[in-house]
Design a protein around this motif. Sequence first.
Motif, mmCIF file in Angstrom:
data_model
loop_
_atom_site.group_PDB
_atom_site.id
_atom_site.type_symbol
_atom_site.label_atom_id
_atom_site.label_comp_id
_atom_site.label_asym_id
_atom_site.label_seq_id
_atom_site.Cartn_x
_atom_site.Cartn_y
_atom_site.Cartn_z
ATOM 1 N N LEU A 75 17.138 -2.431 -8.018
ATOM 2 C CA LEU A 75 16.861 -1.802 -6.727
ATOM 3 C C LEU A 75 15.506 -2.257 -6.199
ATOM 4 N N PRO A 76 15.438 -2.649 -4.929
ATOM 5 C CA PRO A 76 14.141 -3.027 -4.365
ATOM 6 C C PRO A 76 13.263 -1.809 -4.186
ATOM 7 N N HIS A 77 11.971 -1.966 -4.433
ATOM 8 C CA HIS A 77 11.071 -0.841 -4.251
ATOM 9 C C HIS A 77 10.620 -0.786 -2.795
ATOM 10 N N PRO A 78 10.332 0.404 -2.277
ATOM 11 C CA PRO A 78 9.862 0.507 -0.897
ATOM 12 C C PRO A 78 8.472 -0.071 -0.756
ATOM 13 N N PRO A 79 8.154 -0.674 0.387
ATOM 14 C CA PRO A 79 6.804 -1.217 0.586
ATOM 15 C C PRO A 79 5.758 -0.118 0.492
ATOM 16 N N GLU A 80 4.557 -0.498 0.142
ATOM 17 C CA GLU A 80 3.455 0.454 0.019
ATOM 18 C C GLU A 80 3.268 1.207 1.331
ATOM 19 N N GLY A 81 3.355 2.530 1.276
ATOM 20 C CA GLY A 81 3.122 3.351 2.444
ATOM 21 C C GLY A 81 4.309 3.449 3.377
ATOM 22 N N ALA A 82 5.462 2.833 3.022
ATOM 23 C CA ALA A 82 6.600 2.832 3.946
ATOM 24 C C ALA A 82 7.131 4.230 4.173
ATOM 25 N N GLU A 83 7.036 5.114 3.124
ATOM 26 C CA GLU A 83 7.577 6.460 3.266
ATOM 27 C C GLU A 83 6.847 7.254 4.340
ATOM 28 N N GLY A 84 5.551 6.941 4.570
ATOM 29 C CA GLY A 84 4.787 7.726 5.521
ATOM 30 C C GLY A 84 4.646 7.075 6.876
ATOM 31 N N MET A 85 5.298 5.963 7.103
ATOM 32 C CA MET A 85 5.186 5.273 8.382
ATOM 33 C C MET A 85 6.222 5.829 9.340
ATOM 34 N N GLU A 86 5.755 6.639 10.265
ATOM 35 C CA GLU A 86 6.642 7.306 11.191
ATOM 36 C C GLU A 86 7.319 6.282 12.076
ATOM 37 N N GLY A 87 8.624 6.422 12.222
ATOM 38 C CA GLY A 87 9.381 5.566 13.110
ATOM 39 C C GLY A 87 9.750 4.226 12.512
ATOM 40 N N THR A 88 9.344 3.957 11.245
ATOM 41 C CA THR A 88 9.695 2.672 10.640
ATOM 42 C C THR A 88 11.072 2.777 10.015
ATOM 43 N N LYS A 89 12.071 2.343 10.751
ATOM 44 C CA LYS A 89 13.442 2.451 10.270
ATOM 45 C C LYS A 89 14.054 1.076 10.067
ATOM 46 N N ALA A 90 13.622 0.110 10.806
ATOM 47 C CA ALA A 90 14.216 -1.222 10.697
ATOM 48 C C ALA A 90 13.737 -1.890 9.430
ATOM 49 N N ALA A 91 14.624 -2.621 8.762
ATOM 50 C CA ALA A 91 14.264 -3.296 7.519
ATOM 51 C C ALA A 91 13.199 -4.350 7.758
ATOM 52 N N GLU A 92 13.235 -4.984 8.963
ATOM 53 C CA GLU A 92 12.245 -6.016 9.241
ATOM 54 C C GLU A 92 10.847 -5.430 9.286
ATOM 55 N N GLY A 93 10.705 -4.272 9.916
ATOM 56 C CA GLY A 93 9.397 -3.644 10.011
ATOM 57 C C GLY A 93 8.869 -3.259 8.654
ATOM 58 N N ALA A 94 9.747 -2.730 7.804
ATOM 59 C CA ALA A 94 9.326 -2.336 6.457
ATOM 60 C C ALA A 94 8.890 -3.541 5.656
ATOM 61 N N GLU A 95 9.633 -4.648 5.823
ATOM 62 C CA GLU A 95 9.290 -5.850 5.077
ATOM 63 C C GLU A 95 7.936 -6.386 5.511
#
Length: 256
Positions: free
Chosen positions: A142-162
């Motif tokens: 399983l890929p791990h979420p990027p650092e801080g991705a859980e708290g980034m409001e409105g970040t839903k697109a995979a490109e933005g998370a990457e």
Amino acid sequence: MAERKARADALRNREAVLTAADELFARSASPRSVSMDDIAAAAGVGKGTLFRRFGDRTGLIREVFEARIEPLRHAVEEGPAPLGPSAAPRDRVPALLDALLRFKLDHRHLSLALEEAGSGSPYEGASYAWWHNVLRETLQRLPHPPEGAEGMEGTKAAEGAENAGRAGAAEADAESGGTEKNADGCTSPDPRAGATDPAGALDRAADCDFTAHALLAATRADLVEYLAAQEGMTPHRIRAQLATYVSRVLSEDQAT
């Protein structure tokens, strides 16, 4: 010619025994009530044939179970997504658990008989070990979420998370010591730090090992039997409840 006929007779007898045992377990009020005498009579073979071929009741139950679950295991080992090894881990984990649950719902008493067979723990059985290994290895992918991705409001697109992960990679290394958490809580070592952080890799393996045990516990045959027989839950509802539980375990919203 005689040797070929003997082999053919042995194969016929084996299939007759497996079919008879499967049907008896399916019809029984309790798997404990199915005896070797019952199976021999239903299969039309002598009781001695059963003991010579299968060793004892536990050996017979294991062989019936393995014969019935073999198509599913083949699909997991070599089949297409979502069960096969080419599937994305996030899709494969719930698919594996749902397929195993469906099998146990379709073979409730046979599965329960296997868990109750012998004097050892069901967790030490070959079938459990196989499923646990497949699930653990899938969790580790399983890929791990990027650092801080859980708290980034409105970040839903995979490109933005990457992009966020790439931008914060250096900071993440400094803060986490080369390890992060998967969505399911499995510790995931950064591949760049793997050579210098063997403890991180061990933590990840231990976390995923436990998570695999916890998820498989929701498919235990005794739980399935209790939910279906005592609580009157339908197969559809049991599967839906399992899907919800697995989704929560894998959710990125879980605190790590």
